[in-house]
Every structure is written in C-alpha cells, then in structure tokens.
Design a protein around this motif. Structure first.
Motif, PDB file in Angstrom:
ATOM      1  N   UNK A 147      52.459  60.933  65.901  1.00 12.45           N
ATOM      2  CA  UNK A 147      51.255  61.112  66.708  1.00 12.45           C
ATOM      3  C   UNK A 147      51.337  60.127  67.866  1.00 12.45           C
ATOM      4  N   UNK A 148      51.179  60.634  69.078  1.00 12.41           N
ATOM      5  CA  UNK A 148      51.385  59.782  70.246  1.00 12.41           C
ATOM      6  C   UNK A 148      50.340  60.084  71.308  1.00 12.41           C
ATOM      7  N   UNK A 149      49.846  59.050  71.964  1.00 10.17           N
ATOM      8  CA  UNK A 149      48.909  59.212  73.059  1.00 10.17           C
ATOM      9  C   UNK A 149      49.633  59.189  74.392  1.00 10.17           C
ATOM     10  N   UNK A 150      49.485  60.261  75.163  1.00 12.54           N
ATOM     11  CA  UNK A 150      50.119  60.334  76.480  1.00 12.54           C
ATOM     12  C   UNK A 150      49.462  61.451  77.268  1.00 12.54           C
ATOM     13  N   UNK A 151      48.717  61.080  78.302  1.00 11.53           N
ATOM     14  CA  UNK A 151      48.080  62.096  79.148  1.00 11.53           C
ATOM     15  C   UNK A 151      49.129  62.955  79.833  1.00 11.53           C
ATOM     16  N   UNK A 152      50.228  62.342  80.270  1.00 13.26           N
ATOM     17  CA  UNK A 152      51.261  63.072  80.993  1.00 13.26           C
ATOM     18  C   UNK A 152      51.970  64.076  80.094  1.00 13.26           C
ATOM     19  N   UNK A 153      52.348  63.659  78.879  1.00 11.80           N
ATOM     20  CA  UNK A 153      53.024  64.588  77.968  1.00 11.80           C
ATOM     21  C   UNK A 153      52.051  65.668  77.497  1.00 11.80           C
ATOM     22  N   UNK A 154      50.793  65.299  77.272  1.00 10.76           N
ATOM     23  CA  UNK A 154      49.796  66.282  76.867  1.00 10.76           C
ATOM     24  C   UNK A 154      49.656  67.373  77.925  1.00 10.76           C
ATOM     25  N   UNK A 155      49.617  66.981  79.187  1.00 10.55           N
ATOM     26  CA  UNK A 155      49.539  67.968  80.273  1.00 10.55           C
ATOM     27  C   UNK A 155      50.821  68.790  80.344  1.00 10.55           C
ATOM     28  N   UNK A 156      51.952  68.142  80.132  1.00  9.64           N
ATOM     29  CA  UNK A 156      53.247  68.816  80.198  1.00  9.64           C
ATOM     30  C   UNK A 156      53.354  69.900  79.125  1.00  9.64           C
ATOM     31  N   UNK A 158      65.720  69.345  66.829  1.00  3.83           N
ATOM     32  CA  UNK A 158      64.864  69.976  65.824  1.00  3.83           C
ATOM     33  C   UNK A 158      63.610  70.507  66.499  1.00  3.83           C
ATOM     34  N   UNK A 159      63.089  71.611  65.989  1.00  2.00           N
ATOM     35  CA  UNK A 159      61.827  72.153  66.490  1.00  2.00           C
ATOM     36  C   UNK A 159      60.666  71.494  65.765  1.00  2.00           C
ATOM     37  N   UNK A 160      59.616  71.169  66.512  1.00  2.00           N
ATOM     38  CA  UNK A 160      58.442  70.510  65.946  1.00  2.00           C
ATOM     39  C   UNK A 160      57.179  71.223  66.438  1.00  2.00           C
ATOM     40  N   UNK A 161      56.069  71.109  65.694  1.00  2.00           N
ATOM     41  CA  UNK A 161      54.811  71.691  66.164  1.00  2.00           C
ATOM     42  C   UNK A 161      54.182  70.812  67.239  1.00  2.00           C
ATOM     43  N   UNK A 162      53.316  71.410  68.032  1.00  2.00           N
ATOM     44  CA  UNK A 162      52.551  70.658  69.027  1.00  2.00           C
ATOM     45  C   UNK A 162      51.070  70.962  68.821  1.00  2.00           C
ATOM     46  N   UNK A 163      50.318  69.921  68.480  1.00  2.66           N
ATOM     47  CA  UNK A 163      48.868  70.041  68.343  1.00  2.66           C
ATOM     48  C   UNK A 163      48.242  69.019  69.283  1.00  2.66           C
ATOM     49  N   UNK A 164      47.470  69.495  70.251  1.00  2.00           N
ATOM     50  CA  UNK A 164      46.863  68.629  71.256  1.00  2.00           C
ATOM     51  C   UNK A 164      45.410  68.356  70.915  1.00  2.00           C
ATOM     52  N   UNK A 165      45.046  67.082  70.984  1.00  2.00           N
ATOM     53  CA  UNK A 165      43.650  66.659  70.851  1.00  2.00           C
ATOM     54  C   UNK A 165      43.348  65.768  72.053  1.00  2.00           C
ATOM     55  N   UNK A 166      43.096  66.408  73.201  1.00  2.00           N
ATOM     56  CA  UNK A 166      42.956  65.650  74.439  1.00  2.00           C
ATOM     57  C   UNK A 166      44.307  65.066  74.822  1.00  2.00           C
TER      58      UNK A 166
END
Length: 203
Positions: A72-81, A55-63
């Motif tokens: 909602x998930x915290x991950x520096x690596x995925x956020x950078x990816x 399924x397609x999902x939106x991506x909203x980054x807050x740091x």
C-alpha cells in the motif's frame, strides 16, 4: 492477490547507435565519436546479460492511496497515472554486471569511453524494458485494454522505499541477479524497476 512471477532471459535487438549518442549527450556524432563507439561496441561482446522478471498485481485506488496487493503506497502522481487501471504489471530488469565492469575499467583510463559505456548500458536496459512492454501492450490490446507508460520508484512523489516491497514480491536477487542495498540502490547499476498499468476493459 498478485499473480505468479515470470522470469526471462530475452534476446535483445542490435544496439541503437542514435539512442546511445543521445544518452551520452551527443547531438550528432562526428567521425571520432563514431569510431570510439565502434570500439566500445566491439568490446561489448559477452558484457550484456539481459534478464527480466515481472508479475501482475491488482490496483485499488482510494484517493492518493494505492493498494497494489503486495504493498500500500501513497502517491498522487502514481494514483493519477493508474486512474483508469484495475491491474498493473510490476517489473525488474537488468543487463548484468559486465557493463558496470567496463564503466569502472575506463573511468580513469578513458572518461569518454566510460561515458559511452554508460550510455550503452542505459540503451540496453531501456530496450529490454521496451521489449517486455511491447509484448504486454499487444496482450492488453487483444483484451480491449491499453498499457500505460512505465512509472518507477523515486519518480515524482512515488517513494523510493517502494523498492523494498518490489524486491520482496519479485525476488529479483534470486531470479535475475539483481540486488538492493541499504541505500535502496540497485546492483548491477544498469537496472530498472517499474510499474505499468493496464486499463480497464470499459476505458
């Protein structure tokens, strides 16, 4: 808001023998290894049942915090990816329980054969994921976008607990026969969940 879930039972190309040997830790197969691989492949008929849902999902980054619509998930690596992405595809894939049965059957009888079946299962599920990702990449290119590589729960700092939300979103138990136990292990074992980013048009 997340998109509709699509489920498929695609046909896979022939097994890539070199990849199987690589997954088995064999740099270059000798005649005995090649013969054993032939025997395993001959026994494989009907054991592989490739299924995939996504399924397609939106991506909203807050740091380092990501809002993926379904979680909602915290991950520096995925956020950078996903730094250049405003949407992503979440997928779950499996090649079925038949390969697990072969691995279990030969675990004590023939560890070498069990190892090759492990490697075959890995090659098959990776090929299944690649098949979908190649299709997604082509669709992204037609929109002037690019596709990132796959990123799975448990890799680097992405919590394995995200599996629960992925299973809630995709319902792979109902759609493709893939289940998740209390320890967050998937069954059948030769299965993958992953997130693949789609870059923004202006990237």
């Amino acid at each position: 808001m997340t998109g509709a879930v699509t489920a498929r039972r695609p046909l896979l190309p022939s097994v890539d023998r070199r990849q199987v040997l690589r997954y088995a830790g064999v740099r270059e197969g000798d005649a005995m290894t090649e013969a054993l691989l032939d025997a395993c492949l001959a026994e494989l008929d009907g054991a592989i049942s490739p299924r995939i849902c996504f399924a397609e999902v939106p991506v909203v980054r807050e740091g380092d915090l990501l809002d993926l619509g379904f979680a909602r998930v915290g991950s520096a690596a995925l956020s950078a990816h996903l730094a250049a992405c405003d949407r992503a595809v979440v997928l779950a894939a499996t090649v079925g329980v038949g390969i697990d049965r072969l691995i279990a059957r030969y675990g004590a009888l023939s560890p070498a054969r069990a190892l090759l079946f492990q490697a075959i299962g890995t090659e098959r599920v990776e090929t299944l994921c690649d098949l979908l990702c190649n299709e997604l990449a082509a669709a992204a290119r037609s929109e002037g976008c690019l596709l990132t590589s796959r990123f799975s729960p448990g890799y680097r700092d992405l919590p394995l607990t995200l599996q629960r939300e992925i299973f809630t979103l995709l319902e792979p138990s109902r759609r493709i026969g893939l289940s998740l136990n209390a320890s967050l292990l998937m069954s059948p074992s030769k299965s993958v969940t992953a997130i693949v980013g789609i870059t923004k048009n202006d990237h």
